[in-house]
Design an enzyme around this catalytic site. Structure first.
Site, PDB file in Angstrom:
ATOM      1  N   SER A  73      59.412  40.254  41.101  1.00  0.00           N
ATOM      2  CA  SER A  73      60.770  39.861  41.455  1.00  0.00           C
ATOM      3  C   SER A  73      60.897  39.763  42.968  1.00  0.00           C
ATOM      4  O   SER A  73      60.129  40.381  43.715  1.00  0.00           O
ATOM      5  CB  SER A  73      61.772  40.887  40.922  1.00  0.00           C
ATOM      6  OG  SER A  73      61.664  42.105  41.660  1.00  0.00           O
ATOM      7  N   ASP A  74      61.887  38.994  43.421  1.00  0.00           N
ATOM      8  CA  ASP A  74      62.271  39.088  44.822  1.00  0.00           C
ATOM      9  C   ASP A  74      62.929  40.447  45.006  1.00  0.00           C
ATOM     10  O   ASP A  74      63.361  41.087  44.046  1.00  0.00           O
ATOM     11  CB  ASP A  74      63.218  37.948  45.195  1.00  0.00           C
ATOM     12  CG  ASP A  74      63.185  37.635  46.685  1.00  0.00           C
ATOM     13  OD1 ASP A  74      62.742  38.508  47.473  1.00  0.00           O
ATOM     14  OD2 ASP A  74      63.600  36.533  47.068  1.00  0.00           O
ATOM     15  N   TRP A  75      63.051  40.885  46.248  1.00  0.00           N
ATOM     16  CA  TRP A  75      63.474  42.247  46.536  1.00  0.00           C
ATOM     17  C   TRP A  75      64.913  42.489  46.069  1.00  0.00           C
ATOM     18  O   TRP A  75      65.842  41.835  46.519  1.00  0.00           O
ATOM     19  CB  TRP A  75      63.308  42.521  48.019  1.00  0.00           C
ATOM     20  CG  TRP A  75      61.984  43.132  48.369  1.00  0.00           C
ATOM     21  CD1 TRP A  75      61.763  44.192  49.196  1.00  0.00           C
ATOM     22  CD2 TRP A  75      60.679  42.748  47.901  1.00  0.00           C
ATOM     23  NE1 TRP A  75      60.411  44.486  49.258  1.00  0.00           N
ATOM     24  CE2 TRP A  75      59.729  43.622  48.465  1.00  0.00           C
ATOM     25  CE3 TRP A  75      60.227  41.762  47.034  1.00  0.00           C
ATOM     26  CZ2 TRP A  75      58.362  43.536  48.205  1.00  0.00           C
ATOM     27  CZ3 TRP A  75      58.863  41.669  46.769  1.00  0.00           C
ATOM     28  CH2 TRP A  75      57.963  42.546  47.344  1.00  0.00           C
TER      29      TRP A  75
END
Length: 804
Positions: free
Chosen positions: A302-304
């Site tokens: 995932s993106d942060w």
């Protein structure tokens, strides 16, 4: 319900001890990663261990206080952004490399190490200084993606990747969080500098090239952001509404190319919702399309802080949640126990992560040096920067400028050059060569008094600037110095004037039309004043655009003699610009994104960045980092960039593929291998340097397809090639091959890529508007090149989305 955490932890230890004892008693030592099969290692893992492996160790955000053991952790407010709680035990484990973006949990009893990931689409982003250490750990700021794409040279971009990957490996990092490869849907996109092009073929080709270069060092990449992440406004909550055809033909096509041509170790899912559902929670996107249709072998992260439901992300095939927090691991364990997440799915996620860990430098015990070849990489950066600059205008051969000429250098950015963008795309570099330095190094003679006025002004202004709250928020630009008082004097003393216009942008915000896409009044005043003064003396005026993305040029370009689009060239910026201005390097860059006459000409202008939606009842006020619920509709569908301008006959300021040279070229002998298509067709082209200096040319092949029941763009780029350095009079023979898939368009009602029967036109030229020759061939019967499954449809209603 009150939970006795101490008892739970003790019970877990007893279970583990019992498991270990039973294995030892049975004469079966614990499996170890690399010595046992991945399947055997997974079988030995507890649910809790699996849930830890698929969730990162947390994020040490600059300025964030450390969590305290024994206390219930609360979200921490950093500049309005609520960071989820961190794991106190994980937080206390020292980072392998200071300043990286995150890491995975180690499970030492099974031989599973922690791997480290770092930001860096244009260079490795790590801290240059470390406690109790006098050394510095700088990294090379390479040219930004918009510049690399403008080279149209995949071999060059691969060389940049090789140098880049060496720094990743020698600083002890396992995976770089890049390259970014989203489409330039709109010129105001705040992170467009991290992305390559408005065209998926260019974006996919450049991404594959740099990934292959980076990963040749035995380190990994994470191509991002998957998918339809084409804005920063409300990026964590925006719902992107887009057709499956537009997704397949424009926004996924480049990712597909990169996956199939370079096998990136990881793919990063994006923040946004896609037709109502977070991309990190869409199984059709991450599993059906990415892993099954495209046969992607790595893992998805995932993106942060992306997404909202850890269990839904696991079920979708988002294998690793970053940066991770203990609540996510707990939710995953609970979901396995109550049946919402199958052990089979969790094991599949774990297996993908373990298979990449096996390839990592950390697992292999690589003894990194902390001493990459920064001097050698600077040379690579300088070479690449010069190759990707685009000569937009050169009236009366104003360029190149002869060595030794006196130059009046205007614009703050001439003295305070912008190497690259802000946010996670920034790099802690050892130096940046200004244009003043670069011109001086090249033997030019900048006007001393003018240079002193600018440097004094900028030094004073910098001293008064406020300190940044964090790296997401760039320092406001210094107002342009007004040089009007000395214009006549400088015009008398100098041979030529150079004006640099600078722009910067980055993560967390999109650009604006006024005073960003367009020039400020001060910048217009400098161009007007300098042009009048110097032209009155019969002297030339050159503008250098030190920008990360597209700016408006049509209103002022007629006032100057030359325009060099230098983009953001990295740490050797000034030297590379001087290489081109002096003629040491003949410019060969071509636009990989269209420059419109006016912002209102942009096909997405009326629906970018979308509209805000009502806040749910009782919801807190939106914070600046995550934004608020909103939606954006991609009404233009497949008509992005030149596809729109060419199909609807809208004239751009500078078209896709455009770029001038100090020499001239001729394209001839364009021939198709057959008048009919049977499996494939070859196109041959001869390119000749008809000018007086050596140079390189980019040959572009566009295809116009027959229209049966589906509307199609007027033409689409299907192949390109950059010549070698051709001496005057020298020619190069180029061959392109088109396959059936290159002819196909996506039919949503058929869930298939189909090449329609009829006449196809091959157009070969040096830009989308400069076509040298057109040849035709016929396809007798339609070909279904690929069958898919209906995907990317709305999964929740807007009301459900707002109340989720």
């Amino acid at each position: 319900m009150k939970i006795n955490h101490k008892l739970t932890f003790t019970t877990a230890l007893l279970v583990l001890a019992g498991l270990f004892e039973s294995q030892v008693q049975a004469g079966k030592p614990l499996p170890k990663l690399g010595k046992s099969s991945v399947k055997q290692v997974i079988a030995a893992m507890t649910v809790e261990e699996k849930a830890k492996l698929v969730v990162g160790m947390g994020f040490k955000f600059p300025g964030m206080p450390a969590p305290k053991k024994g206390e219930k952790q609360k979200p921490i407010d950093i500049g309005g952004f609520k960071l989820p709680p961190s794991d106190p035990e994980a937080y206390e484990i020292p980072e392998k490399v200071a300043g990286t973006a995150g890491r995975t949990h180690a499970i030492l009893r099974l031989g599973i190490p922690s791997i480290t990931v770092s930001d860096g689409p244009a260079g490795l982003r790590i801290d240059p200084t470390r406690p109790n250490d006098k050394r510095t750990y700088y990294a090379t700021a390479f040219p930004v993606a918009t510049l690399l794409a403008s080279s149209w040279d995949t071999a060059l971009v691969r060389k940049v990747g090789v140098a880049f990957g060496n720094e990743i490996r020698e600083y002890g990092v396992d995976v770089i969080l890049g390259p970014g490869m989203n489409i330039h849907r709109n010129p105001l996109g705040g992170r467009n500098f991290e992305y390559y092009s408005e065209d998926p073929l260019v974006a996919g080709s450049m991404t594959a090239a740099i990934v292959n270069g980076i990963q040749s060092n035995g380190v990994g990449t994470s191509i991002k952001h998957f998918a339809a992440n084409n804005q920063e406004t409300n990026r964590n909550q925006v719902n992107t509404i887009v057709s499956e055809r537009a997704m397949r033909e424009i926004y996924l096509r480049g990712f597909e190319m990169a996956v199939k041509k370079s096998n990136p170790w990881t793919v990063m899912s994006s923040y946004n919702r896609l037709n109502g559902t977070y991309t990190s929670e869409r199984r059709d996107l991450l599993t059906a399309i990415l892993k099954r249709e495209w046969s992607f072998k790595g893992f998805v992260m995932s993106d942060w802080f992306g997404g909202s439901d850890a269990v839904a992300q696991m079920n979708a095939g988002n294998d690793l949640l970053m940066p991770g927090n203990p609540d996510q691991s707990a939710a995953i364990v609970a979901a396995v126990k109550d049946g919402r997440l199958s052990m089979e799915q969790l094991d599949a996620n774990v297996a993908r992560i373990l298979n990449i860990i096996l390839k990592s430098p950390t697992f292999k015990g690589y003894k990194y040096s902390d001493k990459p070849d920064l001097a050698g990489h600077a040379k690579v950066a300088r070479m690449a920067a010069a190759q990707g600059m685009v000569l937009l205008k050169n009236e009366d051969k104003s360029l190149p400028i002869a060595s030794g000429k006196r130059i009046a250098l205007y614009g703050n950015t001439s003295y305070n050059i912008i190497a690259g963008g802000t946010g996670s795309g920034d790099v802690h570099k050892p130096y940046t060569i200004s244009l003043l330095q670069g011109l001086t190094n090249a033997g030019f003679k900048p006007q001393e008094e003018l240079a002193k006025s600018y440097t004094d002004y900028i030094t004073d202004a910098k001293a008064k600037q406020p300190k940044n709250m964090n790296f997401f928020i760039p320092t406001p630009p210094i107002p342009e110095m007004d040089p009007v008082a000395s214009l006549d004097q400088e015009a008398d003393g100098a041979d030529v004037a150079i004006i640099t216009i600078g722009r910067n942008a980055g993560e967390g915000a999109d650009r604006k039309v006024e005073n960003d896409f367009t020039l400020t009044d001060a910048e217009k005043g400098i161009i007007n004043g300098v042009s009048i003064a110097f032209h009155a003396k019969g002297k030339k005026v050159i503008v250098v655009l030190n920008v990360g993305g597209v700016v408006e040029v049509a209103s002022w370009r007629d006032k100057v003699d030359g325009i060099l689009l230098a983009w953001q060239p990295g740490l050797e910026a000034g030297n590379a610009i001087a290489d081109v201005l002096s003629g040491k390097v003949n410019p060969s860059g071509k636009l990989a994104t269209t420059f419109p006459v006016d912002y209102q000409d942009v096909p997405s202008a009326k629906n970018f960045p979308g509209k805000d939606l009502p806040l749910p009842a009782g919801a807190p006020a939106p914070n600046p980092m995550t934004g608020r619920p909103s939606e954006v509709t991609y009404q233009e569908g497949i008509y992005v960039g030149y596809r729109y301008y060419d199909a609807f006959k809208v004239n751009p300021a500078y078209e896709f593929g455009y770029g001038l040279s100090y020499t001239t070229f001729k394209i001839s002998d364009v021939k198709a291998s057959s008048p009919t298509f049977t499996g494939s067709i070859s196109v041959t082209v001869t390119v000749k340097n008809t000018g007086k200096v050596a140079g390189k040319e980019v040959v572009q092949l566009y295809l116009s397809a027959p229209t049966q029941t589906l509307d199609k763009p007027n033409q689409e780029l299907k192949a390109f090639a950059k010549t070698g350095l051709l001496a005057p009079g020298q020619s190069q023979f180029i061959t392109f091959t088109l396959k059936a898939s290159d002819l196909a368009s996506f039919y949503t009602d058929k869930s298939a890529w189909v090449a329609d029967a009829g006449e196809y036109k091959i157009k070969v030229g040096t830009s989308s508007r400069d076509i040298a020759k057109t040849v035709s061939f016929k396809l007798a019967k339609e070909i279904v090149t690929e069958k898919t499954h209906a995907s990317l449809l709305p999964q929740v209603t807007i009301d459900e989305m707002l109340n989720k």
